[in-house]
Design a protein around this motif. Structure first.
Motif, mmCIF file in Angstrom:
data_model
loop_
_atom_site.group_PDB
_atom_site.id
_atom_site.type_symbol
_atom_site.label_atom_id
_atom_site.label_comp_id
_atom_site.label_asym_id
_atom_site.label_seq_id
_atom_site.Cartn_x
_atom_site.Cartn_y
_atom_site.Cartn_z
ATOM 1 N N VAL A 187 0.840 -1.200 0.000
ATOM 2 C CA VAL A 187 0.000 0.000 0.000
ATOM 3 C C VAL A 187 0.874 1.249 0.000
ATOM 4 O O VAL A 187 0.634 2.196 -0.756
ATOM 5 C CB VAL A 187 -0.961 -0.001 1.221
ATOM 6 C CG1 VAL A 187 -1.632 1.348 1.398
ATOM 7 C CG2 VAL A 187 -1.993 -1.104 1.073
ATOM 8 N N ARG A 188 1.904 1.249 0.831
ATOM 9 C CA ARG A 188 2.821 2.392 0.896
ATOM 10 C C ARG A 188 3.521 2.611 -0.446
ATOM 11 O O ARG A 188 3.658 3.741 -0.903
ATOM 12 C CB ARG A 188 3.832 2.171 2.017
ATOM 13 C CG ARG A 188 4.561 3.405 2.436
ATOM 14 C CD ARG A 188 5.444 3.191 3.651
ATOM 15 N NE ARG A 188 5.670 1.786 3.944
ATOM 16 C CZ ARG A 188 5.601 1.256 5.155
ATOM 17 N NH1 ARG A 188 5.350 1.988 6.190
ATOM 18 N NH2 ARG A 188 5.821 -0.029 5.344
ATOM 19 N N ASP A 189 3.945 1.525 -1.098
ATOM 20 C CA ASP A 189 4.593 1.649 -2.410
ATOM 21 C C ASP A 189 3.621 2.188 -3.455
ATOM 22 O O ASP A 189 3.993 3.013 -4.292
ATOM 23 C CB ASP A 189 5.156 0.305 -2.868
ATOM 24 C CG ASP A 189 6.409 -0.094 -2.106
ATOM 25 O OD1 ASP A 189 6.999 0.775 -1.417
ATOM 26 O OD2 ASP A 189 6.795 -1.271 -2.199
ATOM 27 N N GLU A 190 2.377 1.745 -3.412
ATOM 28 C CA GLU A 190 1.370 2.233 -4.359
ATOM 29 C C GLU A 190 1.102 3.716 -4.139
ATOM 30 O O GLU A 190 0.987 4.486 -5.090
ATOM 31 C CB GLU A 190 0.077 1.429 -4.232
ATOM 32 C CG GLU A 190 -1.011 1.873 -5.171
ATOM 33 C CD GLU A 190 -0.609 1.832 -6.643
ATOM 34 O OE1 GLU A 190 -1.070 2.709 -7.398
ATOM 35 O OE2 GLU A 190 0.159 0.940 -7.041
ATOM 36 N N GLN A 191 1.020 4.135 -2.882
ATOM 37 C CA GLN A 191 0.830 5.556 -2.586
ATOM 38 C C GLN A 191 2.023 6.374 -3.073
ATOM 39 O O GLN A 191 1.845 7.444 -3.643
ATOM 40 C CB GLN A 191 0.614 5.780 -1.091
ATOM 41 C CG GLN A 191 -0.734 5.329 -0.607
ATOM 42 C CD GLN A 191 -0.896 5.473 0.890
ATOM 43 O OE1 GLN A 191 0.072 5.541 1.643
ATOM 44 N NE2 GLN A 191 -2.145 5.505 1.336
ATOM 45 N N ALA A 192 3.219 5.858 -2.867
ATOM 46 C CA ALA A 192 4.425 6.561 -3.322
ATOM 47 C C ALA A 192 4.420 6.708 -4.841
ATOM 48 O O ALA A 192 4.769 7.760 -5.380
ATOM 49 C CB ALA A 192 5.682 5.828 -2.863
#
Length: 188
Positions: free
Chosen positions: A6-11
């Motif tokens: 999720v964090r990578d997708e947001q980034a």
């Protein structure tokens, strides 16, 4: 593992939004690692015809973002960055440290280096354009305004020099090394 995804997708979505805001004349370097541990990883660097921008960017849907002045006094020690009513001035200090590292990396070039705190989908003042400790504060529209500013830096007006500055940042052994070479190659 799910949190990391999720964090990578947001980034990625923040990086995509910044690249869109930068237009076709801006080049981006994403996820630069702080190798000496003093400033924290640099989220985004934008090399534009008007200069180099060190960008801290977060997705803050619906958050109210403002710059407040303690006791009504306007100076760096009393300015506060508030996000959802919480003091997030440490983000400003981190950006200042990162900006200083990039200035040092580009010391041999006559290139202006500036800071931008970008809060995507946040609520920001529309009457005035917030600035804190000399850094622009805004949303995607403000990012577009500063990254596509009509002013031109002679050293970067030539697209070849934009690549040179980007390569200089990539080659620098200090706080702007690639964080994840495989991911960065896809974006650069």
């Amino acid at each position: 593992e799910r949190r990391c995804a999720v964090r990578d997708e947001q980034a990625r979505s923040v990086a995509d939004a910044l690249e869109e805001a930068g237009g076709g004349q801006s080049r981006f370097l994403h996820r630069r690692q702080d190798t000496d541990g003093t400033c924290g990883d640099i989220d985004h660097l934008a090399v534009t015809p008007s200069g180099v921008w060190v960008v801290g960017a977060w997705h803050e849907a619906g958050a109210r973002v403002t710059v407040a002045f303690a006791n009504g006094v306007c100076d760096d020690d009393r300015e506060r960055l508030l996000v959802r009513g919480r003091d997030k001035t440490q983000l400003v200090r981190r950006l200042t440290c990162q900006l200083d590292a990039v200035v040092a990396a580009l010391a041999s070039y006559d290139v202006p280096v500036r800071g931008l705190l970008c809060f995507l989908d946040a609520e920001l003042p529309r009457v005035w354009e917030p600035v804190i400790h000399g850094h622009a504060v805004g949303d995607a529209e403000r990012a577009r305004q500063v990254l596509q500013a009509p002013e031109r830096c002679p050293a970067l007006a030539d697209p070849d020099r934009q690549d040179l500055s980007g390569e200089t940042l990539l080659e620098h052994g200090g706080p702007v090394q690639r964080h994840d070479p495989a991911a960065v190659q896809q974006r650069d």
